[in-house]
Design a protein around this motif. Structure first.
Motif, PDB file in Angstrom:
ATOM      1  N   VAL A  15       0.958  -1.149  -0.030  1.00 47.67           N
ATOM      2  CA  VAL A  15      -0.108   0.009   0.062  1.00 47.67           C
ATOM      3  C   VAL A  15       0.951   1.231  -0.007  1.00 47.67           C
ATOM      4  N   THR A  16       0.672   2.246  -1.228  1.00 42.73           N
ATOM      5  CA  THR A  16       1.212   3.358  -0.978  1.00 42.73           C
ATOM      6  C   THR A  16       1.113   4.324   0.135  1.00 42.73           C
ATOM      7  N   PRO A  17       1.826   5.243   0.533  1.00 44.95           N
ATOM      8  CA  PRO A  17       1.729   6.168   1.560  1.00 44.95           C
ATOM      9  C   PRO A  17       0.338   6.883   1.680  1.00 44.95           C
ATOM     10  N   CYS A  18      -0.114   7.043   2.711  1.00 45.28           N
ATOM     11  CA  CYS A  18      -1.278   7.999   3.083  1.00 45.28           C
ATOM     12  C   CYS A  18      -0.812   9.003   4.059  1.00 45.28           C
ATOM     13  N   THR A  19      -0.591  10.398   3.454  1.00 47.53           N
ATOM     14  CA  THR A  19       0.131  11.414   3.887  1.00 47.53           C
ATOM     15  C   THR A  19       1.652  11.255   3.555  1.00 47.53           C
ATOM     16  N   GLU A  20       2.353  12.332   3.484  1.00 49.24           N
ATOM     17  CA  GLU A  20       3.665  12.052   2.946  1.00 49.24           C
ATOM     18  C   GLU A  20       4.765  12.042   3.945  1.00 49.24           C
ATOM     19  N   LYS A  78      -1.025   6.865  10.272  1.00 53.04           N
ATOM     20  CA  LYS A  78      -1.679   6.149   9.093  1.00 53.04           C
ATOM     21  C   LYS A  78      -0.731   5.423   8.491  1.00 53.04           C
ATOM     22  N   ASN A  79       0.531   6.038   8.217  1.00 57.52           N
ATOM     23  CA  ASN A  79       1.293   5.500   7.693  1.00 57.52           C
ATOM     24  C   ASN A  79       2.268   4.358   8.419  1.00 57.52           C
ATOM     25  N   ARG A  80       2.201   4.503   9.700  1.00 64.18           N
ATOM     26  CA  ARG A  80       2.755   3.488  10.657  1.00 64.18           C
ATOM     27  C   ARG A  80       1.758   2.276  10.563  1.00 64.18           C
ATOM     28  N   VAL A  81       0.667   2.582  10.596  1.00 67.08           N
ATOM     29  CA  VAL A  81      -0.139   1.225  10.420  1.00 67.08           C
ATOM     30  C   VAL A  81      -0.185   0.618   8.977  1.00 67.08           C
ATOM     31  N   LEU A  82       0.028   1.462   7.942  1.00 67.98           N
ATOM     32  CA  LEU A  82       0.403   0.797   6.691  1.00 67.98           C
ATOM     33  C   LEU A  82       1.517   0.060   6.668  1.00 67.98           C
ATOM     34  N   ALA A  83       2.593   0.690   7.446  1.00 65.64           N
ATOM     35  CA  ALA A  83       3.697  -0.217   7.386  1.00 65.64           C
ATOM     36  C   ALA A  83       3.496  -1.762   8.308  1.00 65.64           C
ATOM     37  N   GLU A  84       2.512  -1.579   9.111  1.00 66.44           N
ATOM     38  CA  GLU A  84       2.163  -3.129   9.738  1.00 66.44           C
ATOM     39  C   GLU A  84       1.572  -3.792   8.549  1.00 66.44           C
ATOM     40  N   VAL A  94      -1.874  13.536  14.186  1.00 70.12           N
ATOM     41  CA  VAL A  94      -1.889  13.497  15.653  1.00 70.12           C
ATOM     42  C   VAL A  94      -2.228  12.183  16.198  1.00 70.12           C
ATOM     43  N   VAL A  95      -3.208  11.556  15.640  1.00 68.98           N
ATOM     44  CA  VAL A  95      -3.702  10.213  16.165  1.00 68.98           C
ATOM     45  C   VAL A  95      -4.114   9.628  15.064  1.00 68.98           C
ATOM     46  N   PHE A  96      -4.229   8.109  15.066  1.00 66.38           N
ATOM     47  CA  PHE A  96      -5.098   7.255  14.220  1.00 66.38           C
ATOM     48  C   PHE A  96      -6.439   7.275  14.544  1.00 66.38           C
TER      49      PHE A  96
END
Length: 533
Positions: free
Chosen positions: A147-152, A158-164, A418-420
């Motif tokens: 999955v490509t980045p959500c925010t840059e 969100k990108n920490r969750v995407l990394a998981e 700020v928060v997921f």
């Protein structure tokens, strides 16, 4: 997984891409979309390979939505973003290669919670969908795109969750011997190439959907994962002008800005500036120095190197705290202006969607809470906030950034930094603004979100100036005439999230030619700030 050296693509393969709105946009975007770019890269490296590329993308689709699409397509027509392509007919016709690219909307909506058990459950639904597609279309190869980045910002919630999620996709690919397509890594690779020459270079058009450089990144990641490294390199060379500085503009000076962890109660904040100097030819290393506002320091004070890092420390007491970075090598000199905006004091966590009907209609009169009034009047701004659910939320520091929706606009708040957040999340924010005299001003509300459902309430000195649904306002903007008192003024907001993006801006502008340049800002309670309505 390392990129495979053997190609998965044979000359006349039929390749079907299963995805969300990113896939749909690529299919609709013609020669500018990543599906077309995959074909372009193959044509450059292997002209004998002429696969049929078919994109099945559904805007807003999650993994769960795709289960529904597939099921419905067994008994009737289903068309997604490209109305001329039927899902059932495409799947039943079979494919040599099926590429699955899902997960963005699961995180964007979001339908996920930020916990490992929920990530595992998501992967189980994803794996079940892949098996259904395999049984129906009988592909020779199955490929999973990260999955490509959500925010840059790679460090965003969100990108920490995407990394998981991407780590779990890699595990699934290893277990099932699927191809893993490193589209996420390619996006960050091209972002880094671009930011070496331009500080605001982007791979997205709106911090979710890819721009042209982002489409190149997705195509490159897919080609690499499919064993077509030569085609990926040809594509990178073809589109390199998108991220490389033009020869006529060299030497070029660029930078990246990163905030170090800090509290809204800290008088001084720390930032790291990594700069890049790109010369036209072999050239002596430049002398690089930052020029700072009053009260700021830089460590070191200067550097003589083509790449380097400064640590900047100072108060965020102006709407824009401006640093000038100057690099000089011989007769060549370049400057970059770094504007660090004032911060916000923000507390966020699980709440209740009071005032909402069917998650679409908002009545602020049904959403009045005693907590709103106390915070708006300055009470409770130094202790954790007792939100309707969960533990009291601590106050954190938010500083607008070019890596988020709203950019570095001093009034912007993108809660994705700020928060997921999930459905019914609630947030309060505050900042203090000092004026050397009483004056009229305008309080301007706006948003740069492309989709979002949330409420917004705003108070100045204890008086509510706005309550409603900003995304429903004409042109998504609202303005109120206000009066700034002499001395400190307290600006407070409250917002409850429902779905998709959660970004808004609360800006001040002057009247009758007043530029408000003398205003000062603070994120900790200054002395003598009692608010009297």
């Amino acid at each position: 997984q390392s990129e495979p050296s053997d190609s998965a693509i044979q000359d006349r393969d039929r390749i079907v891409f299963i995805g969300d709105s990113i896939t749909g946009q690529g299919a609709r975007a013609g020669k500018n979309g990543w599906i077309a770019m995959i074909g372009e890269g193959l044509a450059l490296a292997r002209p004998e390979a002429q696969p049929t590329l078919i994109g099945l993308g559904g805007s807003g689709a999650t993994v769960g939505a795709w289960h529904n699409f597939e099921k419905r397509s067994r008994t009737g027509p289903v068309a997604l973003d490209v109305k001329t392509i039927d899902v059932g007919q495409t799947l039943d016709a079979g494919a040599e290669i099926i590429v699955v690219m899902l997960g963005m909307n699961d995180v964007l909506a979001p339908s996920l919670r930020d916990d490992p058990a929920n990530f595992d459950a998501w992967l189980a639904r994803y794996a079940a969908l892949v098996e259904t597609l395999r049984t129906r279309s009988h592909p020779r190869v199955i490929a999973l795109a990260t999955v490509t980045p959500c925010t840059e910002d790679p460090a965003s919630p969100k990108n920490r969750v995407l990394a998981e999620l991407n780590r779990r996709l890699a595990d699934l690919a290893r277990e099932k011997q699927f191809r893993l397509l490193p589209t996420n890594a390619a996006a960050y690779e091209i972002q880094a190439l671009g930011r070496a020459g331009k500080p605001d270079f982007r791979v997205t058009g709106d911090f979710v959907h890819p721009n042209r450089a982002g489409h190149v990144a997705i195509a490159v990641g897919m080609l690499r994962g499919l064993g077509e490294a030569a085609a990926a390199e040809k594509l990178l060379a073809t589109y390199s002008a998108l991220w490389q500085p033009a020869a006529g503009t060299l030497p070029a000076l660029s930078y990246s800005l990163t905030r170090k962890a800090g509290s809204p109660d800290d008088e001084r904040q720390r930032f790291m500036v990594d700069y890049h100097w790109t010369a036209a030819a072999e050239q002596a290393a430049p002398l690089v120095k930052p020029t700072l506002p009053d009260g700021w320091t830089a460590t070191p004070e200067s550097l003589t190197a083509a790449k380097g890092r400064f640590e900047l420390t100072g108060p965020l007491d102006r709407a824009r705290n401006t640093i000038t970075l100057t690099a000089t090598a011989g007769r060549d000199s370049r400057e970059q202006t770094i504007a660090i905006p004032a911060g916000w004091r923000i507390a966020a966590g699980p709440g209740q969607n009071r005032g909402w009907t069917r998650n679409t209609i908002y009545d602020p009169t049904q959403d009045r809470q005693p907590l709103d009034e106390s915070l708006a009047n300055g009470d409770g701004l130094t202790t954790p906030v007792p939100l309707p659910k969960g533990e009291p939320a601590p106050w954190t520091l938010y500083v607008p950034s070019n890596d988020y929706t709203g950019l570095d606009n001093p009034g912007s708040v993108d809660m994705a930094a700020v928060v997921f957040f999930r459905h019914s999340h609630q947030a309060y924010g505050a900042r203090w603004i000092h004026s050397d005299r009483e004056r009229p001003a305008n309080l301007n509300l706006s948003t740069r979100a492309f989709a979002g459902m949330y409420s917004l309430g705003v108070w100045l000195n204890g008086q509510q100036t706005y309550a409603g649904k900003l995304m429903g306002e004409p042109k998504r903007k609202a303005t109120s005439a206000v009066t700034l008192r002499k001395g400190w003024n307290l600006l407070v907001f409250k917002s409850t999230f429902i779905q998709w993006q959660w970004q808004f801006a609360i800006d001040l502008s002057g009247q009758d030619g007043d530029d408000l340049d003398d205003l000062r800002y603070a994120t900790r309670p200054p002395a003598s700030t009692q608010i009297t309505p």
